[in-house]
Design a protein around this motif. Structure first.
Motif, short mmCIF file in Angstrom:
data_model
loop_
_atom_site.label_atom_id
_atom_site.label_comp_id
_atom_site.label_asym_id
_atom_site.label_seq_id
_atom_site.Cartn_x
_atom_site.Cartn_y
_atom_site.Cartn_z
N GLY A 57 44.90 42.37 29.08
CA GLY A 57 44.59 41.45 30.16
C GLY A 57 44.17 40.09 29.61
N THR A 58 43.43 40.12 28.53
CA THR A 58 42.96 38.87 27.91
C THR A 58 44.16 38.02 27.47
OG1 THR A 58 41.03 40.08 27.11
CG2 THR A 58 41.45 37.93 26.12
N ALA A 59 45.13 38.67 26.82
CA ALA A 59 46.33 37.94 26.39
C ALA A 59 47.02 37.32 27.60
CB ALA A 59 47.27 38.89 25.66
N GLY A 60 47.09 38.09 28.70
CA GLY A 60 47.74 37.57 29.90
C GLY A 60 47.03 36.34 30.44
N LEU A 61 45.71 36.40 30.50
CA LEU A 61 44.95 35.25 31.01
C LEU A 61 45.10 34.05 30.09
CD1 LEU A 61 41.70 37.13 32.12
CD2 LEU A 61 43.22 35.83 33.63
N HIS A 62 45.12 34.31 28.79
CA HIS A 62 45.30 33.20 27.84
C HIS A 62 46.64 32.51 28.09
CE1 HIS A 62 45.50 31.76 23.38
NE2 HIS A 62 45.19 30.80 24.21
N PHE A 81 29.93 35.55 36.82
CA PHE A 81 29.73 36.99 37.04
C PHE A 81 31.07 37.69 36.84
CE2 PHE A 81 28.92 40.82 39.70
CZ PHE A 81 27.82 41.28 38.98
N SER A 82 31.39 37.92 35.57
CA SER A 82 32.70 38.49 35.22
C SER A 82 32.61 39.07 33.83
CB SER A 82 33.75 37.39 35.27
OG SER A 82 35.02 37.86 34.85
N PHE A 83 33.70 39.74 33.45
CA PHE A 83 33.85 40.13 32.06
C PHE A 83 34.17 38.87 31.25
CE2 PHE A 83 36.47 41.95 28.57
CZ PHE A 83 35.50 42.76 28.03
N VAL A 84 33.63 38.78 30.03
CA VAL A 84 33.71 37.53 29.27
C VAL A 84 35.12 36.97 29.09
CG1 VAL A 84 31.57 37.75 27.95
CG2 VAL A 84 33.68 38.81 27.08
N THR A 148 39.71 32.35 39.54
CA THR A 148 38.93 33.27 40.36
C THR A 148 38.97 34.67 39.74
OG1 THR A 148 40.86 33.83 41.69
CG2 THR A 148 39.51 31.99 42.46
N VAL A 149 38.01 35.50 40.13
CA VAL A 149 37.95 36.87 39.60
C VAL A 149 37.79 37.83 40.78
CG1 VAL A 149 36.75 38.44 38.02
CG2 VAL A 149 36.78 35.98 37.54
N ASP A 150 38.60 38.88 40.83
CA ASP A 150 38.47 39.91 41.87
C ASP A 150 37.56 41.00 41.31
OD1 ASP A 150 40.29 38.46 43.43
OD2 ASP A 150 42.01 39.55 42.63
N GLU A 174 44.39 33.72 39.22
CA GLU A 174 43.61 34.84 39.78
C GLU A 174 43.46 35.93 38.71
OE1 GLU A 174 45.60 36.79 43.04
OE2 GLU A 174 43.92 38.17 43.41
N ASP A 175 42.24 36.13 38.27
CA ASP A 175 41.96 37.23 37.34
C ASP A 175 41.81 38.49 38.18
OD1 ASP A 175 40.94 39.18 35.74
OD2 ASP A 175 39.52 37.89 34.68
N SER A 176 42.92 39.21 38.28
CA SER A 176 42.94 40.43 39.07
C SER A 176 42.96 41.65 38.15
CB SER A 176 44.16 40.40 40.00
OG SER A 176 43.88 41.11 41.18
N CYS A 177 42.38 41.46 36.95
CA CYS A 177 42.38 42.53 35.95
C CYS A 177 41.73 43.81 36.48
CB CYS A 177 41.66 42.07 34.68
SG CYS A 177 42.66 40.93 33.71
N GLU A 178 40.81 43.66 37.45
CA GLU A 178 40.09 44.82 37.96
C GLU A 178 40.61 45.26 39.32
OE1 GLU A 178 35.90 43.87 37.88
OE2 GLU A 178 35.90 43.60 35.70
N ASN A 203 40.07 52.56 31.39
CA ASN A 203 39.17 52.79 32.54
C ASN A 203 39.71 52.14 33.83
OD1 ASN A 203 38.71 50.10 31.93
ND2 ASN A 203 36.48 50.23 31.97
N LYS A 204 40.87 51.50 33.75
CA LYS A 204 41.41 50.78 34.92
C LYS A 204 42.14 51.74 35.88
CE LYS A 204 40.28 46.45 33.98
NZ LYS A 204 39.70 46.44 32.65
N GLN A 205 42.54 51.19 37.03
CA GLN A 205 43.21 52.00 38.06
C GLN A 205 44.45 52.67 37.51
OE1 GLN A 205 42.04 48.92 38.39
NE2 GLN A 205 41.07 48.64 40.38
#
Ligand SMILES: Cc1ncc(COP(=O)(O)O)c(C=O)c1O
Length: 391
Positions: A57-62, A81-84, A148-150, A174-178, A203-205
């Motif tokens: 997910g980090t690579a994707g956001l980058h 209020f998110s994962f770093v 944004t973060v979901d 949109e950080d929809s990693c979660e 641990n994800k869906q």
């Protein structure tokens, strides 16, 4: 320490084992048909034209940040209020995160404060300075993005957030990693901005082992993400041609086969997680001082990632973590706000008190053991022990 219940667990079946095993019967371990199948399944599910698999997910956001052309000095409004990872990807490019406080119910960005920050930053001068001292004025030039973060599988309130982005010409990432599988006012999480990312850690869906997926309807962004994930090769480049400075952020065929197999079970996996969340809500209702997570009306489907309860202010959350641990129940304090992480404080001078809502949620929140394979008796055990240690 062996725990009585797992903190999280992937939900794997014969479907996944067979799919991964089949890859090993072929010589094609990277850039093959499983990658395309996984990308196609996600694109179809969210109804977007492009899905580009990456190895986290980090690579994707980058890649979203790079594709959007966000670079040194560009300011991006985002959540503390998110994962770093959601703000680390800005720091990789020397962009400036402008943290804005969150909604006390959901922990998602507060649209009114985002609108105020964007308006002030667009004005520059004194008004902009109001947001900068605690967010890092260092080298700030202009406002370019909104990230944004979901949080925890609940989409942020994107109608007003997207309106602010449009008004100020910001790229909305949109950080929809979660939040794979969630929806907001009937629209899938991941479709609420210009470009979005899902993540597939175990641990994800759904999981692909490690992995992530960038989704977008914009051809320009998709093309750049595809090139950058593959060492900067543009369409027409040979293996040793590199039009751009890129990365190896590719997902291999084993991961893609696993991810695809999980996608064929997505609704089942989401339903099982929802059932576990329901058992928790029923059990927790009888425990004083503990609040179950709040699902707001704009969330037309919650996609449960973690199950985070909040304790009343009088309860010593950290002592409880220790007591639970002694009783064989693991738990995690979700999240320690990003502006209080040591490297962020050091760089930007942020400190306790800067974002009171994020800090309050971070101090009172606790993720309990959660997964789609958790049994009802395990939820009951966690809640019984919680009731006892609180009492
Ligand atoms: C909100 C958020 N953003 C980004 C990430 C990063 O994803 P990954 O761990 O796959 O790099 C995560 C993962 O936990 C996340 O929760």
């Amino acid at each position: 320490m062996s725990y009585k219940v797992a903190m999280s667990s992937p939900d794997l079946s014969e479907v996944e084992r067979q799919a991964v095993g089949e890859v090993l019967q072929t010589p094609r371990l990277s850039m093959g048909p499983r990658l395309e199948a996984f990308e196609g399944a996600i694109a179809e599910r969210v109804g977007l034209r492009h899905a580009i698999a990456v190895n986290s997910g980090t690579a994707g956001l980058h890649l979203c940040v790079r594709a959007a052309g966000i670079g040194a000095g560009d300011a991006v409004i985002t959540s503390p209020f998110s994962f770093v990872a959601s703000s680390n990807v800005l720091l990789y490019e020397r962009a400036v995160p402008i943290f804005v406080d969150v909604d006390p119910l959901t922990g998602n960005l507060d649209p009114a404060q985002v609108a105020a920050a964007a308006a002030d930053l667009a004005q520059g001068g004194r008004r902009a300075e109001r947001w900068l001292p605690r967010c890092g004025a260092e080298g700030w030039t202009s406002l370019r993005g909104l990230l944004t973060v979901d949080v925890f599988g609940q989409p942020a309130d994107h109608d007003p957030l997207a309106a602010t982005a449009r008004q100020h010409g910001l790229t909305l990432i949109e950080d929809s990693c979660e939040a794979l599988g969630a929806s907001y006012n009937g629209r899938p999480a991941g479709t609420l901005g210009d470009i979005a990312v899902f993540a597939f850690y175990p641990n994800k869906q759904i999981t692909s082992g490690e992995g992530g997926m960038v989704v977008t309807d914009r051809d320009d962004l998709a093309g750049m993400v595809r090139s950058l994930r593959n060492q900067g090769r543009a369409p027409g480049d040979t293996w040793l041609d590199h039009t751009f400075l890129g990365y190896n952020y590719r997902m291999d065929e084993l991961n893609a086969a696993l991810g695809y197999a999980q996608m064929t079970r997505l609704d089942e996996l989401l339903d099982k997680r929802e059932a576990v969340a329901g058992w928790y809500a029923a059990q927790l209702a009888g425990i004083p001082g503990v609040e179950a997570p709040v699902v707001v009306p704009s969330t037309t489907r919650m996609s449960w990632f973690v199950y985070v309860v909040r304790f009343d202010p009088g309860i010593d959350r950290d002592a409880l973590i220790h007591r639970l641990d002694q009783e064989g129940i693991p738990s995690r304090p979700y999240f320690k706000p990003i502006h209080l992480q040591p490297y962020v404080q050091q760089r930007f001078g942020t400190q306790a008190g800067d974002f009171p809502v994020a800090e309050d949620l971070g101090a009172r929140g606790l993720a309990l053991p959660f997964s789609g394979v958790m049994r009802q008796d395990e939820v009951a055990l966690v809640c019984d022990i919680l009731r006892r240690v609180i009492g």
